[in-house]
Design an enzyme around this catalytic site. Structure first.
Site, mmCIF file in Angstrom:
data_model
loop_
_atom_site.group_PDB
_atom_site.id
_atom_site.type_symbol
_atom_site.label_atom_id
_atom_site.label_comp_id
_atom_site.label_asym_id
_atom_site.label_seq_id
_atom_site.Cartn_x
_atom_site.Cartn_y
_atom_site.Cartn_z
ATOM 1 N N ARG A 156 0.834 -1.220 0.000
ATOM 2 C CA ARG A 156 0.000 0.000 0.000
ATOM 3 C C ARG A 156 0.857 1.253 0.000
ATOM 4 O O ARG A 156 0.558 2.213 -0.684
ATOM 5 C CB ARG A 156 -0.952 -0.018 1.183
ATOM 6 N N ASP A 185 0.047 -6.890 -3.132
ATOM 7 C CA ASP A 185 -1.373 -6.684 -2.795
ATOM 8 C C ASP A 185 -1.979 -5.872 -3.926
ATOM 9 O O ASP A 185 -1.421 -5.840 -5.030
ATOM 10 C CB ASP A 185 -1.508 -5.993 -1.428
ATOM 11 N N HIS A 246 -6.391 -10.320 -3.388
ATOM 12 C CA HIS A 246 -5.409 -9.238 -3.208
ATOM 13 C C HIS A 246 -4.323 -9.290 -4.279
ATOM 14 O O HIS A 246 -3.152 -9.004 -4.002
ATOM 15 C CB HIS A 246 -4.783 -9.302 -1.807
ATOM 16 N N ASP A 302 -6.344 -14.648 2.303
ATOM 17 C CA ASP A 302 -7.408 -13.937 3.028
ATOM 18 C C ASP A 302 -8.405 -13.275 2.082
ATOM 19 O O ASP A 302 -8.071 -12.916 0.949
ATOM 20 C CB ASP A 302 -6.793 -12.871 3.948
ATOM 21 N N GLU A 303 -9.607 -13.131 2.587
ATOM 22 C CA GLU A 303 -10.641 -12.235 2.033
ATOM 23 C C GLU A 303 -10.954 -12.473 0.552
ATOM 24 O O GLU A 303 -11.298 -11.530 -0.166
ATOM 25 C CB GLU A 303 -10.208 -10.770 2.236
ATOM 26 N N TRP A 372 -6.064 -13.933 12.605
ATOM 27 C CA TRP A 372 -6.164 -12.473 12.569
ATOM 28 C C TRP A 372 -7.539 -11.966 12.944
ATOM 29 O O TRP A 372 -7.701 -10.830 13.371
ATOM 30 C CB TRP A 372 -5.763 -11.938 11.187
ATOM 31 N N TYR A 399 -3.247 -5.340 15.516
ATOM 32 C CA TYR A 399 -3.146 -4.575 14.263
ATOM 33 C C TYR A 399 -2.817 -3.117 14.592
ATOM 34 O O TYR A 399 -3.592 -2.427 15.255
ATOM 35 C CB TYR A 399 -4.460 -4.646 13.477
ATOM 36 N N PHE A 400 -1.703 -2.681 14.058
ATOM 37 C CA PHE A 400 -1.237 -1.339 14.417
ATOM 38 C C PHE A 400 -1.734 -0.262 13.451
ATOM 39 O O PHE A 400 -1.311 0.888 13.528
ATOM 40 C CB PHE A 400 0.286 -1.316 14.533
ATOM 41 N N TRP A 450 -0.836 -2.683 8.527
ATOM 42 C CA TRP A 450 -1.335 -2.411 7.178
ATOM 43 C C TRP A 450 -1.177 -0.921 6.941
ATOM 44 O O TRP A 450 -1.352 -0.115 7.873
ATOM 45 C CB TRP A 450 -2.799 -2.844 7.060
ATOM 46 N N THR A 451 -0.891 -0.545 5.687
ATOM 47 C CA THR A 451 -0.456 0.844 5.505
ATOM 48 C C THR A 451 -1.360 1.658 4.574
ATOM 49 O O THR A 451 -0.890 2.606 3.943
ATOM 50 C CB THR A 451 1.002 0.878 4.998
HETATM 51 C C1 ACM Z 1 -6.134 -9.347 6.741
HETATM 52 O O1 ACM Z 1 -6.170 -8.434 7.578
HETATM 53 N N1 ACM Z 1 -6.827 -9.252 5.631
HETATM 54 C C2 ACM Z 1 -5.344 -10.534 6.948
#
Ligand code: ACM
Length: 529
Positions: A156, A185, A246, A302-303, A372, A399-400, A450-451
């Site tokens: 990101r 991603d 992603h 994921d997702e 997560w 998660y920061f 995550w950024t």
């Molecule tokens: C995630 O936060 N999608 C692993």
């Protein structure tokens, strides 16, 4: 009388503080009366070649404080020596330090254990006008968890190798040992793959805020440099190549590999029914395995449901589901994960995946689960009950990209919840029975950043520090040796360290002194739940 008593209490407390300024807190320290004094006749003795480097680090540190220098030797005399020796009775990262009047000894079974012993010892010396001294003590220390990690999303926003190296320095200072590098991603593909040059010619352009930002990625030489830099600090680098979802940066570069959804989700997934997709993944993993000595490769997982709408209508994909008796689109997703796992395993590596992979039919000998979804604790239970090894990074509190103070405007919240230093420090207390019952299956934990809303280094550090120190102590120190008031005092010292390094942070003791850096997100307040 009371005044004197007060003074006495303050003196006792401050002497306790002087000896406890290290994060993570060692498991056990017993002090005794007296000091070991370092002078120009003190010798650093190394009794084994394997740990020679650590002896050099220690001698180098001491030399800068002792007029006339420090001698090194390979002969034990028991007089005025600091001795580094291998002790094969200890576990991998465990170390002992004993300081008596004549000898200080550091023992460990491995270079990693000795690295931690020396780093700790250096921070326990008292520096005064007379030189260096060490309070007499015995210390027994070993980590609670073998996985003490941090994840950085450079898809990101891209920060570059000097920032990554500085992060690795701080991680080592906090005895953290796993750097999970999220390299691909939607916004950008950040690692050179020689066989597929368009991944970085096209896929590396853009970031979360700016679709047309100049391309940024790591060359393979830079990756090797960072992996080596980390290894010197006993940190393993684990790459993540996210799939089947992603994948937008990759499918932008190679549209023939694309499936996915429409609009925002166009190209979100790799095409799950094409053999060329699996050949591509195999080729990418060949280069990844050459670059990263880590026994693990993270494949995301994921997702997928966010952006796999096309799977439900595309005739080729529907036929593939029928031909392979996969039942439905979920069955296809699981099939994809099994194929990816097989590819990673054939490169001699264990796969890591986000907790969606649990139901895919892979077995615990082939993969490790990263939990997560804090709102789905049943995912953690299921992974452990099925026998998977698990790394914990639940959104709350790990998660920061979540805010750390109620006054902060940018960053995530989960309803009313966000991640303060104190909530991080309480982890994993809230799930303690599982953690205790399956302690042999829990590899450890990590902070994940995550950024999307971290566009520059100032904000990156603001989100990481001092919270990373909370994860470091959670992951290293057993619950009975943790103590929040003491930790807060140590955080004040940690902020001094960050000041010296020129690293930005949030000051939880004086929030107004460290206003939230806005970056491009001015007034962009996110509430999520
Ligand atoms: C995630 O936060 N999608 C692993």
């Amino acid at each position: 009388m009371y005044q004197r008593l007060f003074l006495f209490v303050i003196l006792v407390l401050s002497s306790v503080c002087v000896h406890a300024q290290i994060i993570p807190q060692p498991q056990k320290i017993v002090y005794s009366e007296g000091n070991f004094i370092v002078n120009n006749r003190t010798e650093v003795v190394c009794l084994s070649f394997r740990i020679q480097k650590q002896a050099e680090v220690l001698a180098g540190y001491l030399k800068s404080y002792v007029k006339g220098g420090i001698k090194t030797s390979t002969k034990y005399t028991g007089k005025n020596q600091i001795v580094l020796k291998e002790n094969n009775q200890l576990n991998g990262e465990e170390y002992f330090i004993t300081a008596d009047k004549g000898v200080v000894s550091c023992e460990a079974a491995t270079p990693a254990g000795m690295f931690y012993a020396v780093q700790t010892l250096i921070r326990f010396f008292n520096v005064s006008d007379e030189g260096l001294s060490l309070k007499l003590m015995t210390m027994k220390d070993s980590p609670r968890y073998s996985w003490r990690g941090m994840m950085l999303d450079e898809s990101r926003h891209f920060f570059g190798k000097e920032v990554v190296k500085q992060l690795l320095d701080v991680m080592a200072y906090l005895k953290m040992n796993r750097f999970h590098w999220h390299l691909t991603d939607e916004p950008g593909w950040r690692i050179e793959i020689k066989k597929y040059p368009k991944l970085t010619e096209i896929g590396a352009t853009g970031n979360w805020h700016d679709r047309n930002a100049p391309r940024k990625f790591y060359t393979q030489d830079e990756v090797r440099e960072i992996v080596a830099y980390a290894a010197e600090r006993h940190i393993m680098v684990i790459p993540e190549i996210d799939m089947p979802g992603h994948a937008i940066a990759a499918t932008r570069a190679y549209p023939e590999l694309s499936a996915g959804g429409t609009g925002r989700w166009e190209g979100f997934t790799f095409h799950p029914a094409k053999e060329t997709t699996y050949r591509f993944i195999d080729d990418v993993m060949t280069e990844i395995a050459e670059l990263f000595p880590s026994p693990y490769v993270h494949i995301g997982g994921d997702e997928v449901h966010f952006g796999n709408k096309i799977w439900y209508t595309d005739p080729e994909i529907q036929q593939f589901i029928k031909d392979n008796r996969l039942e439905n689109e979920i069955g296809l997703e699981h099939y994809f994960i099994r194929r990816a796992c097989d590819i990673v395993n054939r490169k001699g590596r264990i796969m890591i995946g986000w907790d969606e992979i649990i139901a895919s039919g892979i077995t615990p000998d082939k993969a490790v689960v990263m939990w997560w979804r804090h709102d789905k604790p049943e995912q953690l239970t299921a992974a452990l009950e099925k026998g998977f090894k698990v790394i914990m990074t639940p959104r709350i509190p790990c998660y920061f990209d979540f805010v750390q103070d109620d006054s902060h405007k940018i960053g995530r919240r989960w309803g009313a919840k966000f991640n303060t230093l104190q909530t991080i420090y309480a982890f994993p207390g809230n799930i303690s029975s599982l953690v205790v019952n399956y302690s042999d299956r829990i590899l450890g934990m990590q902070a994940s950043l995550w950024t999307e809303r971290v566009a520059d280094v100032k904000r990156l550090y603001f989100m990481l520090f001092p919270r990373l120190a909370g994860i470091a102590e959670d992951a290293w120190t057993n619950p009975e040796s943790k103590d929040y008031p003491q930790f807060e005092m140590k955080i004040k010292q940690f902020l001094h360290y960050l000041n010296q390094k020129g690293i930005n942070y949030f000051n939880p003791f004086d929030p107004e002194s460290t206003p939230e850096p806005w970056g491009p997100d001015k007034a962009d307040v996110i509430a999520e739940g």
